[in-house]
Design a protein around this motif. Sequence first.
Motif, PDB file in Angstrom:
ATOM      1  N   VAL A   1       7.600  -6.363  16.357  1.00 14.72           N
ATOM      2  CA  VAL A   1       6.430  -5.846  17.059  1.00 14.72           C
ATOM      3  C   VAL A   1       5.259  -6.795  16.790  1.00 14.72           C
ATOM      4  N   PRO A   2       4.917  -7.653  17.768  1.00 11.76           N
ATOM      5  CA  PRO A   2       3.828  -8.613  17.563  1.00 11.76           C
ATOM      6  C   PRO A   2       2.465  -7.954  17.375  1.00 11.76           C
ATOM      7  N   ASP A   3       2.273  -6.787  18.028  1.00  6.75           N
ATOM      8  CA  ASP A   3       0.991  -6.080  17.963  1.00  6.75           C
ATOM      9  C   ASP A   3       1.275  -4.584  17.972  1.00  6.75           C
ATOM     10  N   VAL A   4       1.129  -3.937  16.820  1.00 10.39           N
ATOM     11  CA  VAL A   4       1.473  -2.516  16.723  1.00 10.39           C
ATOM     12  C   VAL A   4       0.588  -1.654  17.622  1.00 10.39           C
ATOM     13  N   ALA A   5      -0.611  -2.117  17.936  1.00  3.22           N
ATOM     14  CA  ALA A   5      -1.513  -1.351  18.808  1.00  3.22           C
ATOM     15  C   ALA A   5      -0.959  -1.219  20.223  1.00  3.22           C
ATOM     16  N   ALA A   6      -0.049  -2.091  20.600  1.00  5.74           N
ATOM     17  CA  ALA A   6       0.532  -2.069  21.941  1.00  5.74           C
ATOM     18  C   ALA A   6       1.790  -1.205  22.016  1.00  5.74           C
ATOM     19  N   GLN A   7       2.202  -0.611  20.895  1.00  7.06           N
ATOM     20  CA  GLN A   7       3.422   0.204  20.850  1.00  7.06           C
ATOM     21  C   GLN A   7       3.099   1.682  20.997  1.00  7.06           C
ATOM     22  N   ASP A   8       3.756   2.332  21.949  1.00  3.88           N
ATOM     23  CA  ASP A   8       3.573   3.776  22.136  1.00  3.88           C
ATOM     24  C   ASP A   8       4.173   4.573  20.978  1.00  3.88           C
ATOM     25  N   ASN A   9       5.366   4.186  20.545  1.00  4.84           N
ATOM     26  CA  ASN A   9       6.106   4.942  19.530  1.00  4.84           C
ATOM     27  C   ASN A   9       5.947   4.265  18.170  1.00  4.84           C
ATOM     28  N   TYR A  10       4.703   4.137  17.720  1.00  2.42           N
ATOM     29  CA  TYR A  10       4.419   3.512  16.439  1.00  2.42           C
ATOM     30  C   TYR A  10       3.788   4.542  15.514  1.00  2.42           C
TER      31      TYR A  10
ATOM     32  N   ALA B   1       0.834  -1.202   0.000  1.00  3.43           N
ATOM     33  CA  ALA B   1       0.000   0.000   0.000  1.00  3.43           C
ATOM     34  C   ALA B   1       0.874   1.260   0.000  1.00  3.43           C
ATOM     35  N   GLU B   2       0.356   2.294  -0.653  1.00  2.00           N
ATOM     36  CA  GLU B   2       1.038   3.595  -0.638  1.00  2.00           C
ATOM     37  C   GLU B   2       1.242   4.044   0.803  1.00  2.00           C
ATOM     38  N   THR B   3       2.329   4.783   1.033  1.00  2.00           N
ATOM     39  CA  THR B   3       2.593   5.295   2.374  1.00  2.00           C
ATOM     40  C   THR B   3       2.947   6.776   2.312  1.00  2.00           C
ATOM     41  N   ASP B   4       2.500   7.501   3.317  1.00  2.00           N
ATOM     42  CA  ASP B   4       2.876   8.912   3.456  1.00  2.00           C
ATOM     43  C   ASP B   4       4.213   9.042   4.158  1.00  2.00           C
ATOM     44  N   HIS B   5       4.706   7.959   4.710  1.00  2.00           N
ATOM     45  CA  HIS B   5       5.926   7.995   5.522  1.00  2.00           C
ATOM     46  C   HIS B   5       7.160   7.797   4.649  1.00  2.00           C
ATOM     47  N   THR B   6       7.471   8.852   3.889  1.00  2.00           N
ATOM     48  CA  THR B   6       8.615   8.785   2.994  1.00  2.00           C
ATOM     49  C   THR B   6       9.895   9.259   3.671  1.00  2.00           C
ATOM     50  N   VAL B   7       9.754  10.055   4.730  1.00  2.00           N
ATOM     51  CA  VAL B   7      10.898  10.499   5.535  1.00  2.00           C
ATOM     52  C   VAL B   7      10.526  10.296   7.003  1.00  2.00           C
ATOM     53  N   ILE B   8      11.384   9.583   7.721  1.00  2.00           N
ATOM     54  CA  ILE B   8      11.143   9.289   9.133  1.00  2.00           C
ATOM     55  C   ILE B   8      12.349   9.746   9.945  1.00  2.00           C
ATOM     56  N   PRO B   9      12.155  10.587  10.950  1.00  2.00           N
ATOM     57  CA  PRO B   9      13.271  10.993  11.800  1.00  2.00           C
ATOM     58  C   PRO B   9      13.788   9.817  12.627  1.00  2.00           C
ATOM     59  N   PHE B  10      15.093   9.774  12.843  1.00  2.00           N
ATOM     60  CA  PHE B  10      15.663   8.776  13.741  1.00  2.00           C
ATOM     61  C   PHE B  10      14.936   8.873  15.072  1.00  2.00           C
ATOM     62  N   GLY B  11      14.608   7.737  15.652  1.00  2.00           N
ATOM     63  CA  GLY B  11      13.950   7.690  16.949  1.00  2.00           C
ATOM     64  C   GLY B  11      12.433   7.621  16.865  1.00  2.00           C
ATOM     65  N   LYS B  12      11.858   7.990  15.717  1.00  2.00           N
ATOM     66  CA  LYS B  12      10.398   8.024  15.581  1.00  2.00           C
ATOM     67  C   LYS B  12       9.900   6.722  14.951  1.00  2.00           C
ATOM     68  N   GLY B  13       8.899   6.121  15.559  1.00  2.00           N
ATOM     69  CA  GLY B  13       8.345   4.883  15.037  1.00  2.00           C
ATOM     70  C   GLY B  13       9.315   3.725  15.185  1.00  2.00           C
ATOM     71  N   ILE B  14       8.909   2.590  14.681  1.00  2.00           N
ATOM     72  CA  ILE B  14       9.731   1.386  14.781  1.00  2.00           C
ATOM     73  C   ILE B  14      10.990   1.555  13.936  1.00  2.00           C
ATOM     74  N   CYS B  15      10.835   2.042  12.712  1.00  2.00           N
ATOM     75  CA  CYS B  15      11.988   2.232  11.834  1.00  2.00           C
ATOM     76  C   CYS B  15      12.989   3.219  12.427  1.00  2.00           C
ATOM     77  N   GLY B  16      12.490   4.326  12.944  1.00  2.00           N
ATOM     78  CA  GLY B  16      13.374   5.325  13.540  1.00  2.00           C
ATOM     79  C   GLY B  16      14.108   4.803  14.761  1.00  2.00           C
ATOM     80  N   GLN B  17      13.459   3.930  15.507  1.00  2.00           N
ATOM     81  CA  GLN B  17      14.118   3.335  16.678  1.00  2.00           C
ATOM     82  C   GLN B  17      15.236   2.384  16.244  1.00  2.00           C
ATOM     83  N   VAL B  18      15.009   1.636  15.169  1.00  2.00           N
ATOM     84  CA  VAL B  18      16.042   0.723  14.662  1.00  2.00           C
ATOM     85  C   VAL B  18      17.234   1.512  14.123  1.00  2.00           C
ATOM     86  N   ALA B  19      16.979   2.688  13.553  1.00  2.00           N
ATOM     87  CA  ALA B  19      18.071   3.534  13.068  1.00  2.00           C
ATOM     88  C   ALA B  19      19.006   3.928  14.208  1.00  2.00           C
TER      89      ALA B  19
END
Length: 151
Positions: free
Chosen positions: A88-97, A62-80
């Motif tokens: 993440v077994p359940d994204v609804a349980a993540q605060d920084n998602y 699916a198309e995504t609006d998330h073309t640029v993600i700051p380090f630390g933001k969301g799951i991808c930013g945390q991995v950076a």
Amino acid sequence: MNFENLHLEVIRILSESNAERDLKLKKLCQFLSDSVPYYNWVGFYFANHETKTLHLGPYVGAETDHTVIPFGKGICGQVAESNANFVVPDVAAQDNYIACSFTVKSEIVVPLFVDGVNIGQIDIDSHVLDPFTEADERFLEFVNKEVAKLF
């Protein structure tokens, strides 16, 4: 899921001599999405260490609006920042998602290293709760080791 059966095709896709890197990565995303029933969005993000941002690369889903993600933001930013796999077994349980779609139930992100530097990551969303196992992690680490050879 027996990921061993997928290894040779991953290598074949990434070894195509007549294809540009982004085309190889797009084909790889498509192959992974087609081959693993619970891989519903497959893509790469690449790091800009000067601006501390991730930039969307080739992907399938699916198309995504998330073309640029700051380090630390969301799951991808945390991995950076962590340089570690994040399942993440359940994204609804993540605060920084960062919500991409209400259909996404779980996510796995595995960093991509070139010469010891985290240059990006493979990001996979699933419409299934808790589908990812250690076998997914090992397989995606293999995929990223093969992808790293393109850089």
